[in-house]
Design an enzyme around this catalytic site. Structure first.
Site, PDB file in Angstrom:
ATOM      1  N   LYS A   1       0.844  -1.208   0.000  1.00 18.90           N
ATOM      2  CA  LYS A   1       0.000   0.000   0.000  1.00 18.90           C
ATOM      3  C   LYS A   1       0.874   1.251   0.000  1.00 18.90           C
ATOM      4  O   LYS A   1       1.699   1.438   0.887  1.00 18.90           O
ATOM      5  CB  LYS A   1      -0.920  -0.012   1.225  1.00 18.90           C
ATOM      6  CG  LYS A   1      -1.750   1.268   1.411  1.00 18.90           C
ATOM      7  CD  LYS A   1      -2.704   1.160   2.606  1.00 18.90           C
ATOM      8  CE  LYS A   1      -3.425   2.475   2.870  1.00 18.90           C
ATOM      9  NZ  LYS A   1      -4.341   2.405   4.036  1.00 18.90           N
TER      10      LYS A   1
ATOM     11  N   ASP B   1      -3.034   9.985   3.827  1.00 18.02           N
ATOM     12  CA  ASP B   1      -4.428   9.552   3.940  1.00 18.02           C
ATOM     13  C   ASP B   1      -5.206  10.535   4.811  1.00 18.02           C
ATOM     14  O   ASP B   1      -5.194  10.441   6.036  1.00 18.02           O
ATOM     15  CB  ASP B   1      -4.482   8.135   4.532  1.00 18.02           C
ATOM     16  CG  ASP B   1      -5.909   7.601   4.632  1.00 18.02           C
ATOM     17  OD1 ASP B   1      -6.819   8.235   4.052  1.00 18.02           O
ATOM     18  OD2 ASP B   1      -6.101   6.560   5.290  1.00 18.02           O
TER      19      ASP B   1
ATOM     20  N   LYS C   1     -10.740  12.306   8.173  1.00 14.02           N
ATOM     21  CA  LYS C   1     -10.298  11.883   9.500  1.00 14.02           C
ATOM     22  C   LYS C   1     -10.281  13.077  10.457  1.00 14.02           C
ATOM     23  O   LYS C   1     -10.126  14.219  10.018  1.00 14.02           O
ATOM     24  CB  LYS C   1      -8.864  11.332   9.417  1.00 14.02           C
ATOM     25  CG  LYS C   1      -8.728   9.987   8.725  1.00 14.02           C
ATOM     26  CD  LYS C   1      -7.276   9.531   8.717  1.00 14.02           C
ATOM     27  CE  LYS C   1      -7.125   8.177   8.040  1.00 14.02           C
ATOM     28  NZ  LYS C   1      -7.806   7.074   8.752  1.00 14.02           N
TER      29      LYS C   1
ATOM     30  N   ASP D   1       1.219   6.163   5.670  1.00 10.96           N
ATOM     31  CA  ASP D   1       0.286   5.221   5.059  1.00 10.96           C
ATOM     32  C   ASP D   1       0.851   4.573   3.792  1.00 10.96           C
ATOM     33  O   ASP D   1       0.159   3.832   3.105  1.00 10.96           O
ATOM     34  CB  ASP D   1      -1.052   5.929   4.773  1.00 10.96           C
ATOM     35  CG  ASP D   1      -2.241   5.001   4.956  1.00 10.96           C
ATOM     36  OD1 ASP D   1      -2.091   3.952   5.614  1.00 10.96           O
ATOM     37  OD2 ASP D   1      -3.317   5.318   4.418  1.00 10.96           O
TER      38      ASP D   1
ATOM     39  N   ASP E   1     -12.534   6.639   3.394  1.00 13.50           N
ATOM     40  CA  ASP E   1     -11.354   6.400   4.217  1.00 13.50           C
ATOM     41  C   ASP E   1     -10.919   4.932   4.167  1.00 13.50           C
ATOM     42  O   ASP E   1      -9.839   4.587   4.623  1.00 13.50           O
ATOM     43  CB  ASP E   1     -11.637   6.831   5.663  1.00 13.50           C
ATOM     44  CG  ASP E   1     -10.370   7.024   6.478  1.00 13.50           C
ATOM     45  OD1 ASP E   1      -9.276   6.987   5.882  1.00 13.50           O
ATOM     46  OD2 ASP E   1     -10.483   7.201   7.699  1.00 13.50           O
TER      47      ASP E   1
ATOM     48  N   GLU F   1      -9.655   3.356   1.792  1.00 13.02           N
ATOM     49  CA  GLU F   1      -9.078   3.526   0.446  1.00 13.02           C
ATOM     50  C   GLU F   1      -7.992   2.498   0.156  1.00 13.02           C
ATOM     51  O   GLU F   1      -7.765   2.167  -1.010  1.00 13.02           O
ATOM     52  CB  GLU F   1      -8.504   4.945   0.293  1.00 13.02           C
ATOM     53  CG  GLU F   1      -7.078   5.169   0.823  1.00 13.02           C
ATOM     54  CD  GLU F   1      -6.928   4.971   2.322  1.00 13.02           C
ATOM     55  OE1 GLU F   1      -7.939   5.007   3.042  1.00 13.02           O
ATOM     56  OE2 GLU F   1      -5.784   4.767   2.788  1.00 13.02           O
TER      57      GLU F   1
ATOM     58  N   ARG G   1      -7.787  -0.728   0.654  1.00 14.75           N
ATOM     59  CA  ARG G   1      -8.288  -1.955   0.020  1.00 14.75           C
ATOM     60  C   ARG G   1      -8.662  -1.706  -1.442  1.00 14.75           C
ATOM     61  O   ARG G   1      -8.593  -2.612  -2.264  1.00 14.75           O
ATOM     62  CB  ARG G   1      -9.465  -2.509   0.835  1.00 14.75           C
ATOM     63  CG  ARG G   1     -10.636  -1.580   0.907  1.00 14.75           C
ATOM     64  CD  ARG G   1     -11.594  -1.944   2.039  1.00 14.75           C
ATOM     65  NE  ARG G   1     -11.092  -1.524   3.351  1.00 14.75           N
ATOM     66  CZ  ARG G   1     -11.729  -1.733   4.494  1.00 14.75           C
ATOM     67  NH1 ARG G   1     -12.880  -2.380   4.514  1.00 14.75           N
ATOM     68  NH2 ARG G   1     -11.206  -1.325   5.642  1.00 14.75           N
TER      69      ARG G   1
HETATM   70  N1  BES Z   1      -4.659   4.125   6.839  1.00 12.68           N
HETATM   71  C1  BES Z   1      -5.845   3.808   7.571  1.00 12.68           C
HETATM   72  C2  BES Z   1      -5.605   2.763   8.647  1.00 12.68           C
HETATM   73  C3  BES Z   1      -4.746   3.173   9.815  1.00 12.68           C
HETATM   74  C4  BES Z   1      -5.333   3.617  10.979  1.00 12.68           C
HETATM   75  C5  BES Z   1      -3.369   3.036   9.771  1.00 12.68           C
HETATM   76  C6  BES Z   1      -4.538   3.948  12.056  1.00 12.68           C
HETATM   77  C7  BES Z   1      -2.592   3.375  10.858  1.00 12.68           C
HETATM   78  C8  BES Z   1      -3.182   3.819  11.994  1.00 12.68           C
HETATM   79  C9  BES Z   1      -6.913   3.255   6.630  1.00 12.68           C
HETATM   80  O1  BES Z   1      -6.897   3.773   5.354  1.00 12.68           O
HETATM   81  C10 BES Z   1      -8.222   3.608   7.234  1.00 12.68           C
HETATM   82  O2  BES Z   1      -8.520   4.765   7.314  1.00 12.68           O
HETATM   83  N2  BES Z   1      -8.973   2.601   7.673  1.00 12.68           N
HETATM   84  C11 BES Z   1     -10.226   2.808   8.293  1.00 12.68           C
HETATM   85  C12 BES Z   1     -11.209   1.830   7.713  1.00 12.68           C
HETATM   86  C13 BES Z   1     -12.639   2.114   8.094  1.00 12.68           C
HETATM   87  C14 BES Z   1     -13.111   3.375   7.404  1.00 12.68           C
HETATM   88  C15 BES Z   1     -13.481   0.933   7.690  1.00 12.68           C
HETATM   89  C16 BES Z   1     -10.059   2.591   9.791  1.00 12.68           C
HETATM   90  O3  BES Z   1      -9.336   1.684  10.181  1.00 12.68           O
HETATM   91  O4  BES Z   1     -10.627   3.364  10.548  1.00 12.68           O
HETATM   92 ZN    ZN Z   2      -5.103   4.460   4.656  1.00 15.60          ZN
HETATM   93 MN    MN Z   3      -8.016   5.563   5.190  1.00 12.87          MN
END
Ligand code: BES
Ligand code: ZN
Ligand code: MN
Length: 482
Positions: free
Chosen positions: A250, A255, A262, A273, A332, A334, A336
C-alpha cells in the site's frame, strides 16, 4: 559504517567500546566488572547499561556491560535488540566505534547476522531534515567471535544487506507527504532499481485508465497529485524455481480519509500510510543483492487520498480492473481499493504467490496493539511459509481468521461489494475484501497498521518507521523451496 568480523580473542579488539552481554544471575569476571556485579549495580536486566573506562585486560577504550536478561531466553532477536540499544546508548556518549562479543552458545550465523543488523538499525536516525544532523553516525562496528565458524562471513554480509535495506524503507517511509508524492515515490523506486540492477516500470494515470483500474483511480481523483503504480522486477540468474512471488504494498502517500475525512488529531501520522509500499521497495533492494532462486515482482500502487473537488463521494460505485463493482461507502477505506487493482494486476502478470503489506486498519491495532502484525491468508501452506520466515527474523506476526461468514458484512444492494463492513472485526472484513481480488492465488495479507511505525521511542529504536516487515519478505524469498 564499516563492518568487520574478528576471530581474535576479545581482549585484543581495539574499539571505542566493546559491548559485552551480561545475563541475569551470571557473574562477569573479566574487564574489572566483578565489583559492579557484587554491588548489585550490574544485574543483567534488559536495557541496563554500565560503561567501564580503561577496562582491565582489554585493548578497547571502554567496555559496555549490556544487560541481556535471562540467558535461556536470549535468542537472535534479543541480540539484535541488545546491540541496537547499545549503539544508541554509545552514540549519545559520542562513542562512534563499537564491537560486540559473541561467545558460548551464541556464536551461530543467526547471532552474527543479528548483531550486525542491530548496529545498523540502531544507528538509524529519522533526522534527514534537521540541519546539522551529520555528527553522530556510527563509523565502525565489529563482530567479535573468537574462533568463529566459516559461515559467519556470509552471515555478516547478509545482515548488512538486510539492515541497510530496512533502513532504506524507514527513511522512505519517514518522508513527509509534501516531499514524497506518488510520483516522487516512483522516482525513488526507479533510482534504487537502477543502482541495484532491477527492472522498474511506472504506470501513470493514462496507463491505469487503459487497464481499467477504476478502484485505484477513484481514490486518486480527489488529489492534484497524479497516481502511479510502481512495478519492480527481479529475475533470478538461473530460474531454479517455477514460482513467481508478487509483493504488493500500500502506497498511500497521505491519507486524509478523503470526503469521509479523519479527525485532525494525529493526522500527521498518515504520512506513514505508504509504509507497506516502502517495505516492498526495501525488500526488493535486498533481494536484488541476495539473489534468491525465484522470480519476484513488487507492485506498489501510490496515491494521495484527498478530499479535493473531484474526490469520490460516499455512495460512488467504481469498477475494479477484475470487473467487480464496488460501492464506496467510506472514502477512508481507500487502501483496500488500491490494493484490489494491484493484486489483480499481479495475478495478470503471472504471479503464482502473493504477499501484501498495508497499514490497512485501525482495527488491527485494537486487536494486536503495536507488537504483532496481523496475518491473513487464503492458503495454509503459504501462511506457514510467511510465519516461518517471520519467526526466523524476529518480526512478530499472528494469524487471524478469514472465514466466509465475515463476507456477509461486505454485501451491497447496489454493487458486487461494499468497501466497508459492519462495526466489528474491521481488520478481518478488510482482509476479506482483498481476498476477493487475490481469488485462488495463494496469498498472505499483512496488516502492519500497528507495527510499521513507533509512536514512542524505544531503547533500540527512535520514534518513527520500523521498516517491518522487510526482513520477513526477504527471508521468504531467500528460503524459498517449491
Ligand atoms: N490508513 C488507515 C488505517 C490506519 C489507521 C493506519 C490507524 C494506521 C493507523 C486506513 O486507510 C483507514 O482509514 N482505515 C479505516 C477503515 C474504516 C473506514 C473501515 C479505519 O481503520 O478506521
Ligand atoms: Zn489508509
Ligand atoms: Mn483511510
Amino acid at each position: 559504517m564499516k563492518i568487520t568480523l574478528e576471530r581474535n580473542p576479545a581482549e585484543q579488539i581495539a574499539a571505542g567500546a566493546l559491548i559485552v552481554p551480561v545475563f541475569e544471575g551470571e557473574k562477569e569476571p573479566r574487564f574489572g566488572a566483578a565489583p559492579f556485579v557484587d554491588a548489585g549495580e550490574v544485574a543483567g536486566k534488559a536495557a541496563e547499561f554500565t560503561l567501564l573506562h580503561n577496562p582491565a585486560g582489554a585493548a578497547a577504550a571502554r567496555v559496555l556491560l549490556a544487560g541481556a536478561g535471562k540467558a535461556d531466553r536470549f535468542d537472535s532477536a534479543e541480540m539484535r535488540k541488545l546491540v541496537a540499544a547499545s549503539v544508541r546508548f554509545l552514540k549519545k556518549k559520542k562513542v562512534l566505534s563499537a564491537a560486540v562479543l559473541l561467545e558460548g552458545i551464541r556464536t551461530g550465523a543467526e547471532f552474527a547476522s543479528a548483531a550486525v543488523e542491530g548496529a545498523i538499525l540502531g544507528d538509524f536516525e529519522p533526522d534527514r531534515h534537521k540541519t546539522g544532523n551529520d555528527k553522530t553516525a556510527l563509523a565502525s562496528f565489529t563482530v567479535v567471535c573468537p574462533n568463529g565458524t566459516a559461515d559467519l562471513d556470509a552471515a555478516v554480509l547478509r545482515g548488512q544487506v538486510l539492515a541497510e535495506s530496512q533502513n532504506f524503507t524507514r527513511a522512505l517511509a519517514n518522508e513527509p507527504a509534501n516531499l514524497l508524492t506518488p510520483l516522487k515515490m516512483a522516482a525513488a523506486a526507479r533510482e534504487m532499481a537502477q543502482e541495484q540492477g532491477l527492472e522498474c516500470e511506472v504506470l501513470e494515470r493514462g496507463d491505469l485508465e487503459r487497464l481499467g483500474m477504476g478502484a485505484l483511480l477513484g481514490v486518486a481523483q480527489g488529489s492534484a497529485e497524479p497516481p502511479a503504480l510502481i512495478v519492480l522486477r527481479y529475475r533470478p540468474p538461473a530460474a531454479a524455481s517455477a514460482a513467481h512471488l508478487g509483493l504488493v504494498g500500500k502506497g498511500v502517500t497521505f491519507d486524509t480519509g478523503g470526503i469521509s475525512i479523519k479527525p485532525s488529531e494525529g493526522m500527521e501520522k498518515m504520512k506513514y500510510d505508504m509504509c507497506g509500499g516502502a517495505a516492498m521497495i526495501g525488500a526488493m533492494r535486498a533481494i536484488a543483492q541476495l539473489k534468491p532462486p525465484l522470480a519476484v515482482t513488487a507492485f506498489i500502487p501510490c496515491v494521495e487520498n484527498m478530499p479535493g473537488s473531484r474526490a469520490q463521494r460516499p455512495g460512488d460505485i467504481v469498477t475494479a480492473m477484475s470487473g467487480k463493482t464496488i460501492e464506496v461507502l467510506n472514502t477512508d477505506a481507500e487502501g483496500r481499493l488500491i490494493l484490489a487493482d494491484a493484486l489483480a494486476y499481479a495475478r495478470r502478470l503471472g504471479c503464482t504467490h502473493l504477499v501484501d503489506a498495508a497499514t490497512l486498519t485501525g482495527a488491527i491495532v485494537v486487536a494486536l496493539g503495536h507488537i504483532y502484525t496481523g496475518v491473513f491468508s487464503n492458503n495454509d501452506a503459504m501462511r506457514d511459509r510467511v510465519l516461518r520466515a517471520a519467526r526466523a527474523e524476529g518480526e512478530r506476526m499472528w494469524p487471524m481468521p478469514l472465514d466466509d461468514e465475515y463476507k456477509e458484512g461486505l454485501k451491497s444492494p447496489f454493487a458486487d461489494l461494499a468497501n466497508i463492513g459492519t462495526r466489528w472485526g474491521g481488520a478481518i472484513t478488510a482482509a476479506i475484501f482483498l481476498k476477493e481480488f487475490a481469488e485462488d492465488t495463494p496469498w498472505v495479507h499483512l496488516d502492519i497498521a500497528g507495527t510499521a511505525y513507533l509512536d514512542e521511542p524505544q531503547p533500540n529504536m527512535p520514534k518513527g518507521p520500523t521498516g517491518l516487515p522487510v526482513r520477513t519478505l526477504v527471508r521468504l524469498a531467500t528460503d524459498w523451496t517449491d
